[in-house]
Motif scaffolding. Structure first.
Motif, PDB file in Angstrom:
ATOM      1  N   LEU A  14       0.812  -1.218   0.000  1.00 43.64           N
ATOM      2  CA  LEU A  14       0.000   0.000   0.000  1.00 43.64           C
ATOM      3  C   LEU A  14       0.848   1.273   0.000  1.00 43.64           C
ATOM      4  N   LYS A  15       2.026   1.198   0.559  1.00 42.78           N
ATOM      5  CA  LYS A  15       2.906   2.377   0.610  1.00 42.78           C
ATOM      6  C   LYS A  15       3.315   2.837  -0.781  1.00 42.78           C
ATOM      7  N   ASP A  16       3.147   1.989  -1.780  1.00 38.56           N
ATOM      8  CA  ASP A  16       3.507   2.353  -3.157  1.00 38.56           C
ATOM      9  C   ASP A  16       2.389   3.126  -3.862  1.00 38.56           C
ATOM     10  N   GLY A  17       1.219   3.230  -3.223  1.00 38.78           N
ATOM     11  CA  GLY A  17       0.090   3.906  -3.857  1.00 38.78           C
ATOM     12  C   GLY A  17       0.176   5.420  -3.747  1.00 38.78           C
ATOM     13  N   TYR A  18      -0.078   6.125  -4.861  1.00 42.25           N
ATOM     14  CA  TYR A  18      -0.123   7.587  -4.872  1.00 42.25           C
ATOM     15  C   TYR A  18      -1.505   7.973  -5.414  1.00 42.25           C
ATOM     16  N   VAL A  19      -2.321   8.561  -4.558  1.00 41.80           N
ATOM     17  CA  VAL A  19      -3.725   8.794  -4.866  1.00 41.80           C
ATOM     18  C   VAL A  19      -4.029  10.282  -4.964  1.00 41.80           C
ATOM     19  N   LEU A  20      -4.800  10.654  -5.972  1.00 42.69           N
ATOM     20  CA  LEU A  20      -5.388  11.992  -6.049  1.00 42.69           C
ATOM     21  C   LEU A  20      -6.795  11.896  -5.479  1.00 42.69           C
ATOM     22  N   ASN A 144      -7.805  22.813 -12.353  1.00 40.91           N
ATOM     23  CA  ASN A 144      -6.370  22.991 -12.585  1.00 40.91           C
ATOM     24  C   ASN A 144      -5.547  22.261 -11.526  1.00 40.91           C
ATOM     25  N   ALA A 145      -5.987  22.364 -10.266  1.00 36.34           N
ATOM     26  CA  ALA A 145      -5.262  21.689  -9.184  1.00 36.34           C
ATOM     27  C   ALA A 145      -5.332  20.175  -9.352  1.00 36.34           C
ATOM     28  N   ALA A 146      -6.491  19.677  -9.794  1.00 36.51           N
ATOM     29  CA  ALA A 146      -6.642  18.238 -10.002  1.00 36.51           C
ATOM     30  C   ALA A 146      -5.785  17.763 -11.175  1.00 36.51           C
ATOM     31  N   ALA A 147      -5.749  18.540 -12.237  1.00 44.71           N
ATOM     32  CA  ALA A 147      -4.935  18.180 -13.403  1.00 44.71           C
ATOM     33  C   ALA A 147      -3.466  18.090 -13.021  1.00 44.71           C
ATOM     34  N   LEU A 148      -3.023  19.004 -12.166  1.00 41.14           N
ATOM     35  CA  LEU A 148      -1.634  18.974 -11.698  1.00 41.14           C
ATOM     36  C   LEU A 148      -1.380  17.707 -10.886  1.00 41.14           C
ATOM     37  N   GLY A 149      -2.353  17.330 -10.066  1.00 39.17           N
ATOM     38  CA  GLY A 149      -2.197  16.121  -9.261  1.00 39.17           C
ATOM     39  C   GLY A 149      -2.148  14.855 -10.079  1.00 39.17           C
ATOM     40  N   MET A 150      -2.792  14.865 -11.244  1.00 40.28           N
ATOM     41  CA  MET A 150      -2.807  13.670 -12.087  1.00 40.28           C
ATOM     42  C   MET A 150      -1.463  13.386 -12.733  1.00 40.28           C
ATOM     43  N   GLU A 151      -0.563  14.323 -12.681  1.00 42.95           N
ATOM     44  CA  GLU A 151       0.741  14.111 -13.315  1.00 42.95           C
ATOM     45  C   GLU A 151       1.530  13.003 -12.619  1.00 42.95           C
ATOM     46  N   ASN A 152       1.266  12.794 -11.312  1.00 43.83           N
ATOM     47  CA  ASN A 152       2.050  11.813 -10.565  1.00 43.83           C
ATOM     48  C   ASN A 152       1.226  10.680  -9.956  1.00 43.83           C
ATOM     49  N   CYS A 153      -0.079  10.854  -9.846  1.00 45.09           N
ATOM     50  CA  CYS A 153      -0.884   9.857  -9.136  1.00 45.09           C
ATOM     51  C   CYS A 153      -1.136   8.624  -9.999  1.00 45.09           C
ATOM     52  N   SER A 154      -1.471   7.519  -9.330  1.00 43.05           N
ATOM     53  CA  SER A 154      -1.770   6.271 -10.045  1.00 43.05           C
ATOM     54  C   SER A 154      -3.207   5.820  -9.834  1.00 43.05           C
ATOM     55  N   ALA A 155      -4.024   6.613  -9.117  1.00 44.49           N
ATOM     56  CA  ALA A 155      -5.463   6.362  -8.987  1.00 44.49           C
ATOM     57  C   ALA A 155      -6.127   7.649  -8.516  1.00 44.49           C
ATOM     58  N   LEU A 156      -7.390   7.811  -8.900  1.00 44.83           N
ATOM     59  CA  LEU A 156      -8.181   8.977  -8.510  1.00 44.83           C
ATOM     60  C   LEU A 156      -9.392   8.511  -7.719  1.00 44.83           C
ATOM     61  N   VAL A 157      -9.643   9.165  -6.564  1.00 42.43           N
ATOM     62  CA  VAL A 157     -10.860   8.897  -5.814  1.00 42.43           C
ATOM     63  C   VAL A 157     -11.678  10.177  -5.740  1.00 42.43           C
ATOM     64  N   LEU A 158     -12.959  10.064  -6.062  1.00 40.99           N
ATOM     65  CA  LEU A 158     -13.896  11.182  -5.971  1.00 40.99           C
ATOM     66  C   LEU A 158     -14.834  10.917  -4.801  1.00 40.99           C
TER      67      LEU A 158
END
Length: 487
Positions: A14-20, A144-158
C-alpha cells in the motif's frame, strides 16, 4: 476469498500507492454527554455535554485514511473563509505524506456535521453547510489543481457528498481527464443518477443509494446483484461495489460476474466514516497495483476495524495486518466445514471463476507422501477441498488400533496447510456422498490406483469431472511408521 498470506502482502504494497483525492471536505464534530431527564420546556431529552472532539470528515477523512494506510495523497477540495475552514487546513497540515490544495471560496460555509452521542448512541446530528455549485473561478481552480495532481498519481478517488465540489459536470470532467491518462477512478457517489460518473472504474453505493439510483429492490443478495449490474450497464461504469452494513459487501461487474464479502466486524460501536475507509482502502490498493477483488477484500477488513472504533476513525496498515493475523490464527477452525457449508462455499468459488478440486484420505500421521499428494492436488485446481475419513470409518478401513489421532486433530493439521482450502469430515467408507454433493471439477487420487479401480470414477465422469492420478512419494507410510514405533 483471497488467502490471508496474499492479503498481508497486499498491505505491505500500500505504501507504493499515490492517490489523487478530490471531493467535499468537512469537519466532523462529536459531542459526548449524558441524557438523564426530559426537558420541562418540551418533551425532549436534556443533553448534558461532557466532552467533544473535532476531526476531518468527508473527503478529508478519505485522505486521512489513505495516509493511515501508508499511501501518498494529493488532496484537492474547497473550504470557506471561516474558522471551520481554518480548522480543516490545520488538521490537513498535520497529516504526513499529504500534499493539499485547499481552495478558499468566500461565498461558502465550510461544512460541519455535529453528532450528539450519549451512552454510545447518536441522539441527533446537526449540519451547517452550503449546498451549491462552484462559481466559475473556483471551478477552474479546482480543475487545474486536479490536473496537476494527475501528473504523478496512479489512482483517482472522488468523494462526492453532494455539497457542490463535484456537481455540474465536474465529476465527469475529472473522470475523463483520468481515463485519458489510464488512471483508474473510484467514486463514493451521491444522488439518484449516476450518469455523472460515466467511465468510472468502480462506484461504491450503499444499499439505499443503490435503490435510489436504480428504483430496484435491494433486500436480498440476488436483488443487489441485479440492481448493481443494471446500474453498471446503464451508467457506463466498469463495476459496482454495494456496501451492505452488517451484510458485508457485494462486488458486481455484471449479472454473471460478482463476489460477496461477508462483514468482518465482531462488534459495532460507530459507523461514522466507514464508507470513507472503504473507498480510501480500495483506491490506495488499486494505486499500488493491486487488483479490484483483493482491494475490496482489504477494504472489507478495514471497514470491520473502523466500525469497532468511536468517531470518524482511521484504519492503519498495522491494524490491517493485526486483523489478518488474527484471522490466520482462526483459519484452521474456519476451514473445517459441514458438507452443506462446503457446498455453499464451493458455489461461491465457482461464481468467482475458480476451479474446485477434491481429494480424500485418512491422513492419520501426516507424512511427506501425504504432503506430496496434497501439493499435486492443489496444483490441479484453484481451490482444494479435502475429504477426511472420520474416526469410525478410519477404524473400519485401517483396523481397531487406528486412527492414532482423532478426527478433530487430523482435521486441524490438514486445515493448517496453505494448500488446503476446506476440510470435510465424512463417516462413510468412501467419499461418494461428498463428491455427489460438491461435484468437484477435479478429483485427485493416488497413482497406486487406475481410473478403472476408483469406485467414485463413474460419479465424477458422469457429471463431466476430471480425474487426476497423483504420483506417490516412495518410502512413506503411516502403517509402516506405526510398526517401527511399536518394535
Amino acid at each position: 476469498m483471497d488467502d490471508i498470506g496474499s492479503l498481508i502482502t497486499c498491505v505491505e504494497k500500500l505504501k507504493d500507492g499515490y492517490v489523487l483525492c478530490v471531493g467535499d471536505v468537512m469537519l466532523d464534530r462529536f459531542v459526548y454527554g449524558d441524557v438523564e431527564r426530559i426537558s420541562p420546556e418540551a418533551p425532549i431529552p436534556v443533553f448534558r455535554i461532557i466532552s467533544e472532539n473535532v476531526m476531518l470528515g468527508g473527503a478529508g477523512n478519505v485522505a486521512r485514511n489513505i495516509a493511515g494506510l501508508g499511501g501518498r495523497t494529493r488532496f484537492v477540495s474547497i473550504v470557506g473563509s471561516d474558522q471551520a475552514g481554518r480548522d480543516v487546513t490545520a488538521q490537513v497540515g498535520e497529516i504526513a505524506d499529504l500534499d493539499a490544495r485547499l481552495i478558499t471560496d468566500t461565498s461558502r460555509n465550510t461544512t460541519i456535521k455535529t453528532r450528539y452521542i450519549a451512552s454510545g448512541q447518536q441522539m441527533m446530528r446537526a449540519d451547517y453547510e452550503t449546498v451549491a455549485p462552484l462559481d466559475g473561478g473556483t471551478r477552474k481552480s479546482l480543475l487545474n489543481a486536479a490536473a496537476l495532481g494527475m501528473e504523478n498519481c496512479s489512482a483517482l478517488v472522488l468523494a462526492d457528498y453532494g455539497k457542490g465540489t463535484l456537481s455540474e459536470g465536474i465529476a465527469g470532467e475529472l473522470i475523463q481527464m483520468a481515463r485519458l491518462r489510464s488512471i483508474p477512478v473510484i467514486v463514493d457517489p451521491q444522488g439518484n443518477t449516476y450518469d455523472a460518473y460515466m467511465g468510472a472504474t468502480l462506484v461504491t453505493p450503499n444499499r439505499k443509494e443503490l435503490t435510489d439510483a436504480t428504483g430496484l429492490p435491494t433486500e436480498t443478495t440476488d436483488e443487489i446483484i441485479m440492481a448493481a449490474a443494471h446500474l453498471a450497464r446503464q451508467s457506463g461504469i466498469d463495476a459496482v461495489l454495494a456496501t451492505r452494513s452488517g451484510d458485508g459487501m457485494t462486488l458486481v461487474r455484471n449479472a454473471e460476474n460478482y463476489a460477496h464479502y461477508p462483514a468482518e466486524a465482531k462488534e459495532v460501536f460507530d459507523v461514522s466514516g466507514a464508507g470513507d475507509t472503504v473507498v480510501a482502502c480500495i483506491t490506495t490498493a488499486v494505486a499500488a497495483g493491486i487488483c479490484i477483488e483483493q482491494a475490496v477484500a482489504l477494504a472489507n477488513v478495514a471497514a470491520g476495524i473502523v466500525v469497532g472504533k468511536l468517531g470518524t476513525a482511521v484504519a492503519y496498515a498495522d491494524d490491517l495486518i493485526d486483523s489478518l493475523h488474527q484471522q490466520e490464527r482462526a483459519t484452521g477452525e474456519a476451514k473445517v466445514l459441514s458438507l452443506t457449508a462446503a457446498r455453499d462455499t464451493a458455489g461461491v468459488w465457482r461464481n468467482q471463476g475458480h476451479t474446485v478440486g477434491f481429494t480424500n484420505g485418512c491422513f492419520d500421521l501426516l507424512h511427506p507422501g501425504h504432503l506430496a499428494a496434497i501439493s499435486q492436488a492443489r496444483a490441479a485446481c484453484d481451490k482444494l477441498i479435502v475429504g477426511l475419513n472420520s474416526d469410525s470409518s478410519t477404524k473400519r478401513l485401517k483396523g481397531d488400533d487406528r486412527p492414532v489421532q482423532t478426527e478433530t486433530a487430523r482435521a486441524a493439521v490438514l486445515a493448517s496447510l496453505e494448500a488446503v482450502d476446506l476440510v470435510v469430515i465424512f463417516a462413510e467408507d468412501t467419499p461418494a456422498k461428498i463428491i455427489e454433493a460438491l461435484k468437484p471439477e477435479v478429483f485427485v487420487k493416488g497413482a497406486d490406483y487406475t481410473v478403472e479401480q476408483i469406485p467414485e470414477a463413474k460419479i465424477v465422469q458422469g457429471y463431466g469431472g476430471r480425474i487426476v492420478l497423483a504420483e506417490l512419494a516412495e518410502g512413506h507410510s503411516t502403517t509402516a511408521t506405526i510398526e517401527r514405533l511399536t518394535q
